[in-house]
Design an enzyme around this catalytic site. Structure first.
Site, short mmCIF file in Angstrom:
data_model
loop_
_atom_site.label_atom_id
_atom_site.label_comp_id
_atom_site.label_asym_id
_atom_site.label_seq_id
_atom_site.Cartn_x
_atom_site.Cartn_y
_atom_site.Cartn_z
N SER A 138 0.86 -1.18 0.00
CA SER A 138 0.00 0.00 0.00
C SER A 138 0.89 1.22 0.00
O SER A 138 2.03 1.17 0.51
CB SER A 138 -0.88 0.00 1.25
OG SER A 138 -1.49 1.26 1.46
N TYR A 151 -1.57 0.14 10.76
CA TYR A 151 -1.50 -0.26 9.35
C TYR A 151 -0.19 0.21 8.72
O TYR A 151 0.48 -0.54 8.00
CB TYR A 151 -2.70 0.31 8.60
CG TYR A 151 -2.88 -0.25 7.21
CD1 TYR A 151 -3.23 -1.58 7.02
CD2 TYR A 151 -2.71 0.55 6.09
CE1 TYR A 151 -3.41 -2.10 5.75
CE2 TYR A 151 -2.89 0.03 4.81
CZ TYR A 151 -3.24 -1.30 4.65
OH TYR A 151 -3.41 -1.82 3.39
#
Length: 269
Positions: A138, A151
Site C-alpha cells: 500500500s 497499518y
C-alpha cells in the site's frame, strides 16, 4: 553481476493469498489470463472454491492468523514458481481503539505471514535458481498518515523487508517485487469502508493493481505504485520530508478520509 532472468507466467505455478477479497479475485482472473497455473488460498471456502473452478486453479483454504497455516500451505501447495502475497487485514484507526488481540492479528496477517511465507517458499526457489515473490502492499508503506499507525507499521515493515530480501535473493536468480496501491475503487479496503474522497483525489481500479502485478513479475521490478500522480508525489515526499508530507496530507483532507476508513472498518470488525 548478470541481469536476473524473469519468470514466464504461462505455466508458472503461482500461489495467490487473499484470493477471496475483491482485489484478490481480480488478481486471480488476470494471472489466469496470462497462463499462470494457480493455487488460491483464503479463509472463505464458499468463495474460494468457485473462484478456483472459474480460473482452472486449485483451492487451498488457509487462515493466516493461525501460525501453523503457512507451513501447512507449503505442504499443500508443493513447488511454487511465483508467490503473490495479497492477504491483509484492515487496521485504520487510533491505536488506542484496538485490543491487543486485534493488534496481534494485524501483525500476523500483514507482516509475519508474508515474511514466513517468503522464508519457506524462497528456500525452494533458491535451490532451483528460479522464482518470484510479490508483496501487495500500500502507499501507506511509503508515507505515514494520521489514524493509521498500526497499518502503516505493517506496510512500512513489509517494504523494508522486501527491498532487503530482493538483494539477498538476487544471486540466486529469484526476484522480489512490491506493489503499492493507493485508493482503489470498486473493491478492497477503501471501497469496502464506504469512505469518500475530496475533489481532486483520484483512485485506481483492481484491474490496475492486477496489471501492475503482472508487470512487476514479468519485468522483475523492485517497486511499482498504483495511484494517480498526486498521490505518488505525496508518497515520494513522505520519504524525503515526512513533516512536509504530513502537512500536505492535512490540506488534502487525509484526516477525514482516515476517519471514514476507520469508521467503516470498525463496523466490520
Amino acid at each position: 553481476m548478470p541481469k536476473l532472468s524473469t519468470v514466464e507466467l504461462p505455466g508458472a505455478k503461482t500461489l495467490l493469498t487473499g484470493a477471496t477479497g475483491g482485489i484478490g479475485r481480480t488478481l486471480a482472473r488476470t494471472l489466469a489470463a496470462r497462463g499462470a497455473d494457480l493455487v488460491l488460498t483464503g479463509r472463505r471456502v464458499e468463495l474460494l472454491e468457485p473462484l478456483a473452478a472459474e480460473v482452472g486453479g486449485r483451492a487451498v483454504p488457509a487462515d493466516l492468523t493461525d501460525r501453523g497455516a503457512v507451513e501447512e500451505l507449503l505442504a499443500a501447495a508443493g513447488e511454487i514458481d511465483v508467490v503473490v502475497a495479497n492477504a491483509a487485514l484492515p487496521a485504520t484507526g487510533l491505536l488506542a481503539d484496538y485490543s491487543i488481540d486485534e493488534v496481534d492479528r494485524a501483525l500476523e496477517v500483514n507482516l509475519r505471514a508474508p515474511v514466513v511465507m517468503a522464508k519457506l517458499f524462497a528456500s525452494r526457489m533458491m535451490a532451483r535458481r528460479r522464482g518470484h515473490l510479490v508483496f501487495i502492499s500500500s502507499l501507506s508503506g511509503k508515507t505515514a498518515s494520521g489514524q493509521a499507525s498500526l497499518y502503516n507499521a505493517t506496510k512500512f515493515g513489509l517494504r523494508g523487508f522486501a527491498l532487503a530480501l530482493r538483494e539477498d535473493l538476487r544471486p540466486f536468480n529469484v526476484g522480489v517485487s512490491s506493489v503499492f496501491p493507493g485508493y482503489i475503487s470498486d473493491a478492497g479496503m477503501f471501497a469496502d469502508s464506504g469512505a469518500t474522497l475530496p475533489f481532486g483525489v483520484g483512485t485506481r481500479t483492481p484491474d490496475d493493481v492486477a496489471r501492475a502485478t503482472v508487470r512487476a513479475i514479468e519485468r522483475n521490478l523492485a517497486e511499482i505504485d498504483v495511484a494517480p500522480f498526486g498521490l505518488r508525489l505525496t508518497a515520494l515526499l513522505g520519504g524525503i520530508a515526512p513533516g512536509v508530507a504530513a502537512a500536505v496530507q492535512r490540506r488534502l483532507g487525509a484526516e477525514a478520509i482516515t476517519e471514514q476508513l476507520a469508521e467503516g472498518q470498525r463496523a466490520k470488525r
